[in-house]
Design an enzyme around this catalytic site. Structure first.
Site, PDB file in Angstrom:
ATOM      1  N   LYS A  65      -2.570  -5.218  -2.969  1.00  0.00           N
ATOM      2  CA  LYS A  65      -3.572  -5.001  -3.196  1.00  0.00           C
ATOM      3  C   LYS A  65      -3.980  -3.683  -3.938  1.00  0.00           C
ATOM      4  CE  LYS A  65      -7.181  -2.079  -0.145  1.00  0.00           C
ATOM      5  NZ  LYS A  65      -6.761  -0.723  -0.642  1.00  0.00           N
ATOM      6  N   ASN A  66      -3.139  -2.476  -3.967  1.00  0.00           N
ATOM      7  CA  ASN A  66      -2.903  -1.395  -4.429  1.00  0.00           C
ATOM      8  C   ASN A  66      -2.208  -2.056  -5.808  1.00  0.00           C
ATOM      9  OD1 ASN A  66      -2.887  -0.262  -2.437  1.00  0.00           O
ATOM     10  ND2 ASN A  66      -1.304   0.701  -1.854  1.00  0.00           N
ATOM     11  N   CYS A  82     -10.924   5.169   2.500  1.00  0.00           N
ATOM     12  CA  CYS A  82     -10.700   5.912   3.913  1.00  0.00           C
ATOM     13  C   CYS A  82     -10.647   7.717   3.895  1.00  0.00           C
ATOM     14  CB  CYS A  82      -9.209   4.956   3.446  1.00  0.00           C
ATOM     15  SG  CYS A  82      -9.593   3.675   4.590  1.00  0.00           S
ATOM     16  N   ARG A 110      -8.339  14.059  -1.411  1.00  0.00           N
ATOM     17  CA  ARG A 110      -8.025  13.194  -2.443  1.00  0.00           C
ATOM     18  C   ARG A 110      -8.848  13.363  -3.729  1.00  0.00           C
ATOM     19  NH1 ARG A 110      -6.062   7.562  -0.414  1.00  0.00           N
ATOM     20  NH2 ARG A 110      -8.506   7.384   0.739  1.00  0.00           N
ATOM     21  N   ASP A 141       1.526   4.743   3.628  1.00  0.00           N
ATOM     22  CA  ASP A 141       0.708   4.015   3.941  1.00  0.00           C
ATOM     23  C   ASP A 141       1.409   2.787   5.098  1.00  0.00           C
ATOM     24  OD1 ASP A 141      -1.341   4.399   1.849  1.00  0.00           O
ATOM     25  OD2 ASP A 141      -0.888   2.108   0.675  1.00  0.00           O
ATOM     26  N   ARG A 145     -10.439  -4.834   4.173  1.00  0.00           N
ATOM     27  CA  ARG A 145      -9.692  -4.050   3.116  1.00  0.00           C
ATOM     28  C   ARG A 145      -8.591  -4.324   2.338  1.00  0.00           C
ATOM     29  NH1 ARG A 145     -10.364   1.119   3.761  1.00  0.00           N
ATOM     30  NH2 ARG A 145     -10.118   0.854   0.941  1.00  0.00           N
TER      31      ARG A 145
END
Length: 427
Positions: A22-23, A123, A128, A313, A405
């Protein structure tokens, strides 16, 4: 709204196919904005965030074609074609739910010379800011203005000149944005103290496949020689190292074993090191990474850090595993200041965790008990799933849209290796 129902206590055993990362995928998709030729990405995971980003790309006039796949297949083949950009604005309604949307800023600026992007959401795991994104782009020659919740960026006539930027702290997203902007700059750019994550390497490899000139890939000082244009390419998204680590924890907490098919040990060495310290057997095989546990887990002291350190993560998932390990573990979160929101929910299942600032002390228990819990963010959701797989009795996890997600068809993968898990409607 759906929820997950899990009956714990079943030993997991079998093979789990690891999906595309995903990232990484969320960084590779905006590369389509850098060329007027087709960009085909293979192994794109079927995730809510990917669907959202594809919708964002259509906002700019990008044609998105999803190749026909069978419902039982994991991953997709998607072609993006930005022959002509019809918009350079990423509106609030599309950006607010997904922080990765800020990654259109660099490539749009490089291609069109102008970009307007709403400040992103995502999130709620702490502050951030995007200041490093903006500072890096300014160093490459962009003019940045913040107004009414939007970032407005302009390049000089003739395009970005390129430049040098020293990241005061390592930032994955800011490195990605700067990279995508620099590849079409008029001169050479140098990014110092750049992020080195495998997802950054994946991005660099795609850009090179499109005709970019990048030196020192995988190192902290990147040198990018701008080119006049990039061409299309076909590229396979790397395997998701966070998904692989998550399923490793799920198998281990049940005293089980799993082959994480397609996982690359080199990309997740810090996670595998942590698992070994906890007492999990790890073996690198031709088809992936195999993990196995005999149920005797031990405490460990872990600290998150930029790559090659332990990924933030993975913190929540490893914490769930440590709740049933023998002894007292200490976890330190150095990346985000608000990433312990899963702790109260794990405590509802019988975990003994004390949080002080960025440190969490986990006292291992003989077992956990099922409970109704609520997910607070993507990785926190997975920590609750992991705990529930080992808990006695039934657990119900609400707000699982967070899971959607980042984990492709999670319940199907876990069911295939013996988990009693199902998605049900919330009464």
């Amino acid at each position: 709204m759906d929820k997950l129902r899990i009956i714990g206590g079943h030993r997991l055993s079998g093979t789990i196919p690891i999906s595309g990362a995903k990232n990484s995928a969320l960084t590779l998709i905006p590369c389509a904005l850098l060329t007027d030729e087709p960009l085909t990405l293979r192994n794109l995971p079927r995730l809510a965030d990917i669907d959202g980003f594809q919708h964002l790309m259509t906002q700019f006039g990008v044609a998105v074609n999803i190749a026909g796949t069978r419902p039982e297949d994991f991953g997709r083949v998607v072609t993006f074609e930005a022959t002509r950009l019809t918009s350079t604005t990423a509106p609030y309604d599309l950006v607010r739910k997904m922080r990765a949307s800020i990654l259109v800023l660099g490539p749009m600026l490089a291609r069109a010379g102008v970009a307007t992007v709403s400040q992103p959401g995502g999130c709620a795991i702490g502050n951030r800011p995007i200041d490093l994104h903006l500072s890096a782009l300014e160093a490459l020659g962009a003019d940045i203005e913040l107004a009414q919740g939007y970032v407005r960026a302009h390049a000089p006539d003739g395009g970005l000149p390129g430049g040098e930027f020293d990241f005061p702290v390592v930032s994955v997203g800011a490195t990605e944005n700067a990279l995508m902007a620099a590849v079409l700059a008029n001169g050479t750019s140098t990014l110092r103290n750049a992020a080195r994550e495998p997802e950054i390497v994946d991005l660099c490899n795609l850009l090179v496949a499109m005709g970019a000139q990048i030196e020192n890939i995988g190192q902290s000082d990147l040198v990018i020689h701008g080119v006049k244009r990039l061409h299309g390419a076909t590229y396979r998204v790397m395997a998701d190292r966070i998904e692989a680590g998550s399923y490793a924890c799920a198998a281990a907490i049940t005293g089980g074993e799993a082959l994480l098919k397609g996982a690359k040990a080199d990309d997740m060495s810090a996670t595998l090191h942590a698992l070994r310290n906890i007492g999990v057997h790890v073996e690198n095989e031709k088809d992936g990474v195999r993990v196995a546990a005999n149920g005797k887990l031990k405490a460990a002291n872990l600290s998150t850090a930029p790559y090659p350190g332990l990924a933030t993560d993975m913190q929540a998932q490893l914490m769930a595993l440590l709740t049933v390990a023998e002894g007292t573990s200490v976890l330190t979160e150095t990346i985000f200041e608000n990433r312990y929101m899963h702790v109260p929910e794990l405590s509802r299942m019988g975990a003994d965790i004390d949080v002080s600032g960025r440190t969490a002390i986990v006292k291992g228990q003989d077992g956990l008990t099922g409970a109704e819990v609520m997910a607070t963010d993507l990785r926190a959701s997975m920590s609750l799933v992991i705990a529930a797989l080992a808990a006695e009795g039934e657990s119900q996890i609400r707000r699982i849209y967070h899971l959607d997600r980042g984990y492709e068809r999670l319940e199907e993968k876990l069911q295939a290796i013996g988990a009693d898990i199902e998605r049900v409607g919330d009464e």
